[in-house]
Design a protein around this motif. Structure first.
Motif, mmCIF file in Angstrom:
data_model
loop_
_atom_site.group_PDB
_atom_site.id
_atom_site.type_symbol
_atom_site.label_atom_id
_atom_site.label_comp_id
_atom_site.label_asym_id
_atom_site.label_seq_id
_atom_site.Cartn_x
_atom_site.Cartn_y
_atom_site.Cartn_z
ATOM 1 N N GLN A 117 0.830 -1.206 0.000
ATOM 2 C CA GLN A 117 0.000 0.000 0.000
ATOM 3 C C GLN A 117 0.866 1.257 0.000
ATOM 4 N N SER A 118 1.858 1.292 0.856
ATOM 5 C CA SER A 118 2.695 2.475 0.995
ATOM 6 C C SER A 118 3.497 2.762 -0.267
ATOM 7 N N ILE A 168 -6.982 4.910 -5.940
ATOM 8 C CA ILE A 168 -6.330 3.631 -5.677
ATOM 9 C C ILE A 168 -6.074 3.461 -4.185
ATOM 10 N N ASP A 169 -5.659 4.516 -3.524
ATOM 11 C CA ASP A 169 -5.444 4.436 -2.081
ATOM 12 C C ASP A 169 -6.753 4.127 -1.370
ATOM 13 N N ASN A 182 -3.804 -5.132 9.621
ATOM 14 C CA ASN A 182 -2.792 -5.859 8.856
ATOM 15 C C ASN A 182 -2.770 -5.440 7.389
ATOM 16 N N GLY A 183 -3.470 -4.379 7.073
ATOM 17 C CA GLY A 183 -3.448 -3.883 5.706
ATOM 18 C C GLY A 183 -4.669 -4.243 4.900
ATOM 19 N N THR A 290 10.269 -1.352 -3.119
ATOM 20 C CA THR A 290 10.295 0.024 -3.621
ATOM 21 C C THR A 290 11.079 0.112 -4.917
ATOM 22 N N LYS A 291 12.223 -0.534 -4.969
ATOM 23 C CA LYS A 291 13.061 -0.499 -6.167
ATOM 24 C C LYS A 291 12.335 -1.113 -7.357
#
Length: 384
Positions: A117-118, A168-169, A182-183, A290-291
């Motif tokens: 999510q982040s 989307i968020d 837990n997301g 992230t990459k």
């Protein structure tokens, strides 16, 4: 040599125009502000460097932006023609597994799901002017119409559109009956990958005349399949969906989170069939996640710097490109400014380096002007 001759001619012309200006003459240049690209509509023009005209008809595809001109930058030039263009903005749909194992601890401060999510939120927020983002998740948090748990979510489909980071968020945080700590994950480990990929394909609209690049990013922590599925059949079904996309130019990336995903030959097969020429992205921690996502999104955002000319300039060496009221320099090396990637066929312009980053971050509608038949307004026709 032609550019050198053009520069000499331009300098002579500049001296002539300055002489006129000292006698009370003035030089104006009319710019057209581009609207949303691709669909045609009403718009207007703004005169820069002198008095302006009110908005009238659109010029660059979809609706232009109307308004009255005002004083601004002067530009010494003879005739000014404007080339019609299109920018085939990329469409990208994230297909994200929200099965129970995505609540596994991931990194120091969260779960696999909260990390996804982040990172997705950061990437979409940074690039939502350059890429049309969409979203599809699996399995459904509210159960399926047939009473099972093996189906993609149909609650909030997010079609690929500009400025979609917030949508989307919001879809990520629709938790259904499950806990949010837990997301927002399901209470089962169904991975209805084939069905979710098929649903994602349906979110793409009809192709345009100059089609957008289309991408699907599958993010999962395990192989396709649900509790009662045969693993080989579940994999075959997912590959069959990708096979049906062979003529749709949909490129698929696969991000595998955790050991169970990284050891999966089926996910590797999906990645290799995805027309993106990449292997499965192995993700073991938030940093590698992230990459991977940034690399994928950057490849899609690059399309925003490709300008497809709809009419060819009569003299490709007498072309000027302006972004947000600033003239870009010409750099045949492609390191900065603008260039022709396929010269001497001048039907495509690439914007490069820091200027490309400025395009990707620019608000829509993009103020980009391609002029022809007019010498550069700067003293140098080339980049430093």
């Amino acid at each position: 040599m032609r550019r050198l001759d053009a520069e000499r001619y331009r300098l002579a012309l500049l001296v002539f125009v300055l002489a006129l200006a000292s006698g009370g003459a003035s030089c104006t240049k009319t710019w057209v502000l581009g609207g949303d690209l691709g669909a045609g509509g009403a718009g207007g023009e703004i005169a820069i460097g002198g008095g302006g005209s009110s908005g009238s008809s659109g010029f660059f595809g979809q609706g232009g932006k109307g308004g009255s001109g005002s004083g601004g930058h002067g530009c010494a030039c003879t005739t000014t023609g404007r080339l019609r263009y299109d920018i085939p903005t990329s469409d990208m749909i994230f297909v994200v597994g929200r099965n129970q194992s995505m609540s596994t601890k991931f990194g120091d401060n969260g779960t696999r799901m909260t990390a996804v999510q982040s990172v997705v939120h950061a990437a979409t927020t940074a690039n939502q002017d350059a890429v049309n983002f969409g979203f599809q998740d699996f399995p459904s948090l509210n159960g399926c119409s047939n009473g099972t748990t093996c189906c993609p979510s149909t609650d909030i489909p997010v079609y690929p559109s500009p400025l979609n980071a917030g949508a989307i968020d919001g879809a990520f945080r629709m938790c259904g009956p499950g806990p949010s700590v837990n997301g927002c994950v399901a209470q089962n480990d169904s991975r209805s990958v084939a069905q979710a990929l098929s649903s994602a394909g349906d979110l793409f609209g009809a192709p345009r005349d100059i089609p957008n690049d289309r991408y699907v990013v599958l993010i999962t922590d395990g192989p396709p399949g649900c509790v009662t599925d045969d693993p080989q059949q579940a994999c075959s079904s997912a590959l069959k969906v990708l096979s049906s996309w062979a003529h749709s130019s949909i490129k698929t990336y696969v991000i595998g989170i955790g050991d169970a995903a990284q050891d999966q030959q089926c996910l590797q097969s999906i990645a290799l069939m995805g027309q993106a020429s990449t292997n499965l992205f192995d993700v073991a921690d938030p940093s590698s996640l992230t990459k991977a996502i940034n690399q994928i999104v950057d490849s899609a955002a690059a399309a925003a710097c490709t300008v497809e000319l709809l009419t060819s300039p009569s003299d490709p060496m007498l072309v000027s490109v302006f972004l947000q009221g600033r003239e870009l320099c010409y750099d045949p090396t492609g390191r900065s400014g603008w260039s022709y990637p396929s010269y001497p066929s001048p039907m495509r312009i690439e914007i490069n380096g820091a200027d490309c980053a400025a395009v990707q971050a620019a608000p829509q509608p993009l103020d980009l002007v391609v002029s022809t038949g007019c010498l550069s307004c700067n003293t140098s026709l080339s980049c430093p």
